[in-house]
Design a protein around this motif. Structure first.
Motif, PDB file in Angstrom:
ATOM      1  N   MET A 112       0.851  -1.183   0.000  1.00 34.46           N
ATOM      2  CA  MET A 112       0.000   0.000   0.000  1.00 34.46           C
ATOM      3  C   MET A 112       0.887   1.233   0.000  1.00 34.46           C
ATOM      4  O   MET A 112       1.826   1.318   0.779  1.00 34.46           O
ATOM      5  N   LYS A 113       0.595   2.178  -0.887  1.00 36.39           N
ATOM      6  CA  LYS A 113       1.343   3.427  -0.940  1.00 36.39           C
ATOM      7  C   LYS A 113       0.337   4.565  -0.917  1.00 36.39           C
ATOM      8  O   LYS A 113      -0.668   4.531  -1.621  1.00 36.39           O
ATOM      9  N   PHE A 114       0.612   5.553  -0.091  1.00 32.31           N
ATOM     10  CA  PHE A 114      -0.258   6.713  -0.001  1.00 32.31           C
ATOM     11  C   PHE A 114       0.480   7.933  -0.528  1.00 32.31           C
ATOM     12  O   PHE A 114       1.681   8.070  -0.327  1.00 32.31           O
ATOM     13  N   HIS A 115      -0.261   8.821  -1.173  1.00 34.88           N
ATOM     14  CA  HIS A 115       0.293  10.068  -1.674  1.00 34.88           C
ATOM     15  C   HIS A 115      -0.619  11.198  -1.239  1.00 34.88           C
ATOM     16  O   HIS A 115      -1.834  11.114  -1.408  1.00 34.88           O
ATOM     17  N   ILE A 116      -0.024  12.244  -0.683  1.00 35.59           N
ATOM     18  CA  ILE A 116      -0.783  13.429  -0.317  1.00 35.59           C
ATOM     19  C   ILE A 116      -0.906  14.270  -1.588  1.00 35.59           C
ATOM     20  O   ILE A 116       0.104  14.598  -2.208  1.00 35.59           O
ATOM     21  N   VAL A 117      -2.121  14.568  -1.986  1.00 29.16           N
ATOM     22  CA  VAL A 117      -2.331  15.362  -3.194  1.00 29.16           C
ATOM     23  C   VAL A 117      -3.168  16.590  -2.855  1.00 29.16           C
ATOM     24  O   VAL A 117      -4.145  16.501  -2.124  1.00 29.16           O
ATOM     25  N   ASN A 118      -2.738  17.736  -3.351  1.00 35.38           N
ATOM     26  CA  ASN A 118      -3.485  18.974  -3.115  1.00 35.38           C
ATOM     27  C   ASN A 118      -4.719  19.064  -3.987  1.00 35.38           C
ATOM     28  O   ASN A 118      -5.713  19.646  -3.606  1.00 35.38           O
ATOM     29  N   SER A 119      -4.628  18.481  -5.164  1.00 35.72           N
ATOM     30  CA  SER A 119      -5.734  18.533  -6.099  1.00 35.72           C
ATOM     31  C   SER A 119      -5.898  17.166  -6.751  1.00 35.72           C
ATOM     32  O   SER A 119      -4.992  16.715  -7.446  1.00 35.72           O
ATOM     33  N   PRO A 120      -7.033  16.512  -6.525  1.00 37.85           N
ATOM     34  CA  PRO A 120      -7.212  15.168  -7.093  1.00 37.85           C
ATOM     35  C   PRO A 120      -7.623  15.223  -8.566  1.00 37.85           C
ATOM     36  O   PRO A 120      -8.649  14.711  -8.968  1.00 37.85           O
ATOM     37  N   ASN A 121      -6.790  15.883  -9.365  1.00 40.09           N
ATOM     38  CA  ASN A 121      -7.117  15.988 -10.785  1.00 40.09           C
ATOM     39  C   ASN A 121      -6.468  14.842 -11.559  1.00 40.09           C
ATOM     40  O   ASN A 121      -5.639  14.102 -11.037  1.00 40.09           O
ATOM     41  N   LYS A 122      -6.837  14.729 -12.807  1.00 39.95           N
ATOM     42  CA  LYS A 122      -6.382  13.638 -13.661  1.00 39.95           C
ATOM     43  C   LYS A 122      -4.854  13.588 -13.748  1.00 39.95           C
ATOM     44  O   LYS A 122      -4.248  12.525 -13.599  1.00 39.95           O
ATOM     45  N   LYS A 123      -4.228  14.731 -13.965  1.00 42.45           N
ATOM     46  CA  LYS A 123      -2.769  14.795 -14.121  1.00 42.45           C
ATOM     47  C   LYS A 123      -2.052  14.278 -12.872  1.00 42.45           C
ATOM     48  O   LYS A 123      -1.133  13.469 -12.953  1.00 42.45           O
ATOM     49  N   THR A 124      -2.485  14.716 -11.711  1.00 37.79           N
ATOM     50  CA  THR A 124      -1.855  14.307 -10.453  1.00 37.79           C
ATOM     51  C   THR A 124      -2.078  12.826 -10.166  1.00 37.79           C
ATOM     52  O   THR A 124      -1.132  12.094  -9.876  1.00 37.79           O
ATOM     53  N   LEU A 125      -3.330  12.393 -10.238  1.00 36.57           N
ATOM     54  CA  LEU A 125      -3.651  11.001  -9.924  1.00 36.57           C
ATOM     55  C   LEU A 125      -2.951  10.037 -10.878  1.00 36.57           C
ATOM     56  O   LEU A 125      -2.311   9.075 -10.454  1.00 36.57           O
ATOM     57  N   GLN A 126      -3.056  10.305 -12.160  1.00 31.46           N
ATOM     58  CA  GLN A 126      -2.454   9.396 -13.129  1.00 31.46           C
ATOM     59  C   GLN A 126      -0.933   9.476 -13.097  1.00 31.46           C
ATOM     60  O   GLN A 126      -0.247   8.480 -13.330  1.00 31.46           O
TER      61      GLN A 126
END
Length: 143
Positions: free
Chosen positions: A11-25
């Motif tokens: 399991m890997k977690f990532h803190i994302v400021n914006s859950p947009n397509k570019k960031t998630l993918q």
């Protein structure tokens, strides 16, 4: 927001400021081998993953929890989120953005190394070995 990815059975977690397509993918491409099978919900940020992966989608809006065509399911990852939410409400009560990565690291460790089939003494030894040569002072923790 926290993005959870299970890659290489970890399991890997990532803190994302914006859950947009570019960031998630982008996070998925960095952490999952191209050609792997990906199972997601129908969130629009995942559209286009089929360019690099075998991508199966579960359509929760249609009352679907397992895709009838592929057998894809997001139940395992959703169970992880349920566990994290229960811990937040029942144990921690508040997570600061500043330390969010520490909480997610703890859950990642618990989920990957916390197998109940592993004897407690072996888990303690793993913890000690993992912290060997590392020192976290209070000042560094709060800075």
């Amino acid at each position: 927001m926290v993005q959870g990815i299970k890659a290489d059975r970890q399991m890997k977690f990532h803190i994302v400021n914006s859950p947009n397509k570019k960031t998630l993918q982008g996070n998925i491409l960095k952490n999952v081998e191209v050609g792997s099978t990906i199972q997601t919900d129908e969130y629009k940020g995942y559209i286009g993953l089929d360019k690099h992966f075998k991508h199966f989608t579960v359509k929760h809006s249609a009352g679907e929890y397992v895709c009838p065509l592929s057998g894809a399911s997001t139940n395992e990852l959703e169970s992880v989120w349920a566990l994290i939410k229960r811990s937040y409400k029942g144990v921690y009560h508040h997570w600061s953005k500043k330390h969010l990565h520490r909480y997610t690291d703890e859950f990642s460790f618990r989920l990957d190394k916390g197998n109940c089939a592993i004897d407690t003494i072996n888990r303690v030894q793993s913890l000690v070995k993992g912290s060997e040569g590392k020192r976290l002072t209070y000042q560094k923790l709060i800075s």
